[in-house]
Design an enzyme around this catalytic site. Structure first.
Site, PDB file in Angstrom:
ATOM      1  N   ASP A   1      -0.402  -7.611   1.553  1.00  0.00           N
ATOM      2  CA  ASP A   1       0.135  -6.251   1.601  1.00  0.00           C
ATOM      3  C   ASP A   1       1.654  -6.298   1.767  1.00  0.00           C
ATOM      4  O   ASP A   1       2.195  -6.006   2.833  1.00  0.00           O
ATOM      5  CB  ASP A   1      -0.523  -5.487   2.747  1.00  0.00           C
TER       6      ASP A   1
ATOM      7  N   SER B   1       3.918   2.393   8.420  1.00  0.00           N
ATOM      8  CA  SER B   1       3.586   1.376   7.433  1.00  0.00           C
ATOM      9  C   SER B   1       4.824   0.851   6.715  1.00  0.00           C
ATOM     10  O   SER B   1       5.758   1.599   6.421  1.00  0.00           O
ATOM     11  CB  SER B   1       2.631   1.959   6.380  1.00  0.00           C
ATOM     12  N   GLY B   2       4.802  -0.441   6.414  1.00  0.00           N
ATOM     13  CA  GLY B   2       5.898  -1.057   5.690  1.00  0.00           C
ATOM     14  C   GLY B   2       7.060  -1.471   6.552  1.00  0.00           C
ATOM     15  O   GLY B   2       7.941  -2.211   6.112  1.00  0.00           O
TER      16      GLY B   2
ATOM     17  N   HIS C   1       0.816  -1.223   0.000  1.00  0.00           N
ATOM     18  CA  HIS C   1       0.000   0.000   0.000  1.00  0.00           C
ATOM     19  C   HIS C   1       0.849   1.272   0.000  1.00  0.00           C
ATOM     20  O   HIS C   1       0.349   2.358  -0.281  1.00  0.00           O
ATOM     21  CB  HIS C   1      -0.998  -0.003   1.167  1.00  0.00           C
TER      22      HIS C   1
END
Length: 317
Positions: A130, A226-227, A82
Site C-alpha cells: 500500500d 491515510s498515506g 489506496h
C-alpha cells in the site's frame, strides 16, 4: 486523531543509526529545526513536521482533504496506494507547510500533481504493498517549514517497543470531523508476530509494520490520516518507517495494532522513479522487545478506523 489519555510504563531501547547512500538528500532530509518538543496526541506547532502534506481533491467549486503524505525530495511525495483509486491527478492539489485547514497559513505553498504511481503489486483486498509516489507539477523550495523526510533504507530494523510518531489531519474521533490543526501522536512499534496474532491470521506481511499499545487503547489516528508518515528519531534526524495504511473500525480499539506500509521494503522501487535526485535513505536499527511480553514504551496508543477483518480505506469525505 482521537484524544483519549492512558498511562503506561516507559521502557527505552537502544537505537543505532547508520547512514546509507543517497548523499544528495542526506544534508537536508529528516531535519526539523522548529521541532523543540515532542508531545503525543495534541496540536502540532508550525514547522514541527515540515515533510507532512495535506492531499486535497479540488473540483473548482469545492475541495477537501482526503489523505496525508510526506515530502521526500523537491519533486516527489510519498503516500498510500489506496488513496489514489478514485481521483484523477488533474483534480489533486498538495499543500506543504500547512498547520491549519482553515485560516491563514503564512508558511504554506501548494503544487498540483502531474501523476501518481501506485505500486504495481498493490493488493486492495488485503492492503499489501500500500504505497504510492506522487510527482509534483513543479519543484518545491526547502524552508524551515517545508523539508523532506529521510526514508528507512533496505534492511532497517524497527524492533518492538521502538518509539514512533504519527502525524495527520484525520478525524478526532470515529466518524467525527477532520482535525483543523495538524495532530501528532507518539506510539511504540508492535512486533509483526504479535500484530498478526492480534488480527488472528496471516494478514500481516513482511511489507507491513505495526504500532500501538496492545490491550491499552487511547489516542489514535482516524479517517483522513491515510498515506501520512510514521517517523522515528535518532539525534536530530527523522526517518520514515511507515505509511498509514489500515486498522480497525473503532479508532481507539485496544485489541488491534495499527498497520503501515513498511518503507524499507521499497527503496529500489522508489529510486527507480526519483532518478538522479533520490530521497535520503538511512539504515535504522533498534533493539526492543516482543510487545506482548514486556511493558510498552509509551502512554499513547494509535489505531485506525476500519472494520475488523474487512479492510477498507481511510478517505475522509
Amino acid at each position: 486523531m482521537s484524544m483519549k489519555s492512558n498511562t503506561a510504563l516507559s521502557v527505552a531501547g537502544t537505537i543505532l543509526l547508520f547512514i546509507a547512500g543517497s548523499l544528495c538528500q542526506l544534508d537536508v532530509c529528516g531535519q526539523s529545526p522548529l521541532n523543540t518538543k515532542i508531545i503525543g496526541g495534541e496540536d502540532a506547532v508550525a514547522g514541527a513536521w515540515p515533510w507532512q502534506v495535506s492531499i486535497r481533491v479540488d473540483f473548482g467549486v469545492s475541495s477537501y482533504h482526503f489523505c496525508g503524505g510526506s515530502l521526500i525530495n523537491k519533486d516527489w511525495v510519498l503516500s498510500a496506494a489506496h488513496c489514489f483509486q478514485t481521483y484523477k491527478a488533474s483534480n489533486i492539489v498538495i499543500y506543504f507547510g500547512r498547520l491549519s485547514q482553515s485560516g491563514l497559513n503564512t508558511h504554506e505553498t501548494k503544487r498540483s500533481v502531474s501523476r501518481f504511481i501506485n505500486h504495481p503489486n498493490y493488493n486492495s483486498s488485503v492492503f499489501d504493498n500500500d504505497i504510492a509516489l506522487v510527482q509534483l507539477s513543479s519543484a518545491v523550495d526547502f524552508t524551515n517549514y517545508v523539508r523532506p523526510v529521510c526514508l528507512a533504507a533496505a534492511g532497517s530494523v524497527f524492533a518492538g517497543g521502538t518509539e514512533s510518531w504519527v502525524t495527520g489531519f484525520g478525524t478526532l474521533q470515529t466518524g467525527g470531523q477532520p482535525a483543523d490543526k495538524l495532530q501528532e501522536v507518539m506510539i511504540p512499534i508492535v512486533d509483526n508476530i504479535d500484530c498478526n496474532n492480534a488480527y488472528k491470521g496471516s494478514r500481516i506481511t513482511s511489507n507491513m509494520i505495526c504500532a500501538g499499545l496492545l490491550n491499552v487503547g487511547g489516542k489514535s489516528a482516524c479517517q483522513g490520516d491515510s498515506g501520512g508518515p510514521v517517523v522515528n528519531k535518532n539525534g536530530s534526524r527523522w526517518i520514515q518507517s511507515g505509511i498509514v495504511s489500515f486498522g480497525t473500525k473503532i479508532c481507539d480499539d485496544p485489541k488491534y495494532p495499527n498497520v503501515f506500509a513498511r518503507v524499507s521494503r521499497y527503496q529500489d522501487w522508489i529510486k527507480s522513479y526519483t532518478g538522479s535526485n533520490p530521497p535520503g535513505f538511512v539504515q535504522f536499527n533498534s533493539d526492543g522487545f516482543r510487545s506482548s511480553l514486556s511493558p510498552p514504551l509509551f502512554s499513547i496508543s494509535l489505531t485506525f478506523c476500519i472494520i475488523p477483518f474487512t479492510i477498507s480505506i481511510y478517505l475522509s469525505s
